[in-house]
Design an enzyme around this catalytic site. Sequence first.
Site, PDB file in Angstrom:
ATOM      1  N   LYS A  74     -10.510   0.055  10.682  1.00 47.81           N
ATOM      2  CA  LYS A  74     -10.692  -1.155   9.874  1.00 47.81           C
ATOM      3  C   LYS A  74     -11.102  -2.357  10.712  1.00 47.81           C
ATOM      4  O   LYS A  74     -11.308  -3.443  10.195  1.00 47.81           O
ATOM      5  CB  LYS A  74      -9.398  -1.457   9.117  1.00 47.81           C
ATOM      6  CG  LYS A  74      -9.011  -0.353   8.134  1.00 47.81           C
ATOM      7  CD  LYS A  74      -7.720  -0.688   7.448  1.00 47.81           C
ATOM      8  CE  LYS A  74      -7.203   0.471   6.647  1.00 47.81           C
ATOM      9  NZ  LYS A  74      -7.960   0.748   5.426  1.00 47.81           N
ATOM     10  N   CYS A  93      -4.826   2.440  -3.558  1.00 47.78           N
ATOM     11  CA  CYS A  93      -3.556   2.962  -3.005  1.00 47.78           C
ATOM     12  C   CYS A  93      -2.437   1.939  -3.194  1.00 47.78           C
ATOM     13  O   CYS A  93      -1.590   1.742  -2.324  1.00 47.78           O
ATOM     14  CB  CYS A  93      -3.701   3.301  -1.528  1.00 47.78           C
ATOM     15  SG  CYS A  93      -4.991   4.472  -1.165  1.00 47.78           S
ATOM     16  N   HIS A 116       0.868  -1.174   0.000  1.00 49.63           N
ATOM     17  CA  HIS A 116       0.000   0.000   0.000  1.00 49.63           C
ATOM     18  C   HIS A 116       0.911   1.232   0.000  1.00 49.63           C
ATOM     19  O   HIS A 116       2.018   1.193   0.529  1.00 49.63           O
ATOM     20  CB  HIS A 116      -0.856  -0.050   1.270  1.00 49.63           C
ATOM     21  CG  HIS A 116      -1.881   1.027   1.393  1.00 49.63           C
ATOM     22  ND1 HIS A 116      -1.574   2.318   1.793  1.00 49.63           N
ATOM     23  CD2 HIS A 116      -3.218   0.995   1.204  1.00 49.63           C
ATOM     24  CE1 HIS A 116      -2.681   3.034   1.837  1.00 49.63           C
ATOM     25  NE2 HIS A 116      -3.688   2.262   1.481  1.00 49.63           N
ATOM     26  N   GLN A 140      -4.609  -4.827   7.413  1.00 51.02           N
ATOM     27  CA  GLN A 140      -5.619  -5.787   6.964  1.00 51.02           C
ATOM     28  C   GLN A 140      -5.545  -7.124   7.694  1.00 51.02           C
ATOM     29  O   GLN A 140      -6.355  -8.010   7.419  1.00 51.02           O
ATOM     30  CB  GLN A 140      -5.484  -6.026   5.447  1.00 51.02           C
ATOM     31  CG  GLN A 140      -5.744  -4.780   4.617  1.00 51.02           C
ATOM     32  CD  GLN A 140      -7.146  -4.184   4.812  1.00 51.02           C
ATOM     33  OE1 GLN A 140      -8.068  -4.839   5.290  1.00 51.02           O
ATOM     34  NE2 GLN A 140      -7.302  -2.925   4.468  1.00 51.02           N
ATOM     35  N   ASP A 173       3.090  -4.200   8.109  1.00 49.65           N
ATOM     36  CA  ASP A 173       1.864  -3.427   7.916  1.00 49.65           C
ATOM     37  C   ASP A 173       0.695  -4.369   8.226  1.00 49.65           C
ATOM     38  O   ASP A 173       0.398  -5.270   7.430  1.00 49.65           O
ATOM     39  CB  ASP A 173       1.812  -2.927   6.462  1.00 49.65           C
ATOM     40  CG  ASP A 173       0.498  -2.244   6.130  1.00 49.65           C
ATOM     41  OD1 ASP A 173       0.421  -1.618   5.053  1.00 49.65           O
ATOM     42  OD2 ASP A 173      -0.457  -2.335   6.927  1.00 49.65           O
TER      43      ASP A 173
HETATM   44  C1  LIG Z   1      -2.539  -2.667   3.698  1.00 49.05           C
HETATM   45  C2  LIG Z   1      -2.873  -1.265   4.094  1.00 49.05           C
HETATM   46  N1  LIG Z   1      -1.892  -0.509   4.653  1.00 49.05           N
HETATM   47  C3  LIG Z   1      -2.151   0.771   5.032  1.00 49.05           C
HETATM   48  C4  LIG Z   1      -3.400   1.343   4.866  1.00 49.05           C
HETATM   49  C5  LIG Z   1      -3.621   2.758   5.337  1.00 49.05           C
HETATM   50  O1  LIG Z   1      -4.564   2.752   6.395  1.00 49.05           O
HETATM   51  P1  LIG Z   1      -4.996   4.195   7.030  1.00 49.05           P
HETATM   52  O2  LIG Z   1      -5.982   3.848   8.117  1.00 49.05           O
HETATM   53  O3  LIG Z   1      -5.621   4.959   5.872  1.00 49.05           O
HETATM   54  O4  LIG Z   1      -3.715   4.865   7.514  1.00 49.05           O
HETATM   55  C6  LIG Z   1      -4.434   0.583   4.293  1.00 49.05           C
HETATM   56  C7  LIG Z   1      -5.813   1.181   4.062  1.00 49.05           C
HETATM   57  N2  LIG Z   1      -6.336   0.764   2.813  1.00 49.05           N
HETATM   58  C8  LIG Z   1      -7.660   1.237   2.436  1.00 49.05           C
HETATM   59  C9  LIG Z   1      -7.652   2.705   2.067  1.00 49.05           C
HETATM   60  S1  LIG Z   1      -6.668   3.013   0.646  1.00 49.05           S
HETATM   61  C10 LIG Z   1      -8.211   0.395   1.266  1.00 49.05           C
HETATM   62  O5  LIG Z   1      -9.314   0.700   0.797  1.00 49.05           O
HETATM   63  O6  LIG Z   1      -7.520  -0.561   0.887  1.00 49.05           O
HETATM   64  C11 LIG Z   1      -4.165  -0.739   3.918  1.00 49.05           C
HETATM   65  O7  LIG Z   1      -5.136  -1.507   3.373  1.00 49.05           O
END
Ligand SMILES: Cc1ncc(COP(=O)(O)O)c(CN[C@@H](CS)C(=O)O)c1O
Length: 411
Positions: A227, A368, A124, A204, A201
């Site tokens: 999430k 992203c 991401h 998910q 990371d």
């Molecule tokens: C693997 C992974 N790593 C980082 C992020 C960022 O999470 P934040 O809470 O925005 O900081 C995400 C968030 N992906 C969302 C928004 S683009 C998706 O629709 O896939 C993610 O999936």
Amino acid sequence: HRARSAAEIRADFPILARQVHGKPLVYLDSTASSQKPQSVIETMNTYYQSYNANVHRGVYEISEEATAAVERARVKIARFIHARHSKQVIFTRNTTESINLVAYSWGNANIHSGDLIVLTEMEHHSNLVPWQLLAQRTGARLEFVPVTEDGLLRQDIYDELLTYHPRLIAFTHMSNVLGTINPVQEMIARAHAVGATVLVDGAQSVPHLPVDVQALDADFYCFSGHKMLGPTGIGVLYGKRELLEAMPPFMGGGDMIRTVKLQASTWNDLPWKFEAGTPAIAEAIGLGAAVDYLNDLGMEWVIEHEHEITAYALERLQEIPGLTIYGPRALEQRGGVISFTLGDIHPHDLASILDQEVGVAIRAGHHCAQPLMERYDVAATARASFYVYTTTEDVDALVQGLQKAQQIFSF
Ligand SMILES: Cc1ncc(COP(=O)(O)O)c(CN[C@@H](CS)C(=O)O)c1O
């Protein structure tokens, strides 16, 4: 853990009772952000209604209640990811800020010109751009583990990159595009064997899988509250204590200090050294309530439920001619995220038709993860993702909508 039916669980999520365009909402975008159970909403309301006050400072009842509630949430979260101590749980705004904190605080102090940072093709942007900025600041270089046609990391190339003794390795536990669950524990062990520090990371994975950061032996582990049934505005950086103790503060301000003189200051203990200013109090307490909800279901149930829904979805989607699915076929290598394309219908058109015709909410775009789209030579994909409240009827609505889209575009 109490075995609860999907209908019982869905009744906990008020938003799932609403309609969109005159049809029941079918929410299939939990990977972007999850829905919230009534217990999380009420917990946050109760804070504002009954003991709203700033934390750590007030010597009066409601401030002490607020402080205790935030620290109780921190302990719950630490236990949820099996951290040795709650001081290793740093509250941030989200996964993105957690990763940036490590890139600036640990990175600036430990990465030097010529050092190697290893990432993967499936990252991401939040686990890619901070390392690009660090490499630009320090003169370090980035190398990437490629992804196979069926969405797995090339472990042979990972091993080859390890022979160059990277200083830092960062990769996602589960892909937000492919659903791929990477073999994190063994990848960390191999990284440590060559002296690398590893950031995972977990945006998910923490919401969907049982995660034990001590068993994984992760040096840093990052995730977001929104999430995992919690509110937006709260995330977590987990770190090994010796690393966090050695790192300089990320942001300066109130609470992160011990003494302040005009020319210099000393720092507070962990975790507060990294928590400058007024924290997201209601959000931290809300995330604690989200952890309670997930613990009540049990994460083994969560991943098993998602595998059932994913297996059903993979089977039904494969009935649709012209539909291409990205990511592993084997259930044990993936979570409840399915990216797909349908003929040459643009994913944005698909998402609009699904929303308008059958009330289905999916994500369409690059998620992203633009380098991953490039690797598969697609501009964008459609993406359906599942969580504790998803049912097979939701999948049926998705399939019905896709068939409708095919009719509309087959004119
Ligand atoms: C693997 C992974 N790593 C980082 C992020 C960022 O999470 P934040 O809470 O925005 O900081 C995400 C968030 N992906 C969302 C928004 S683009 C998706 O629709 O896939 C993610 O999936």
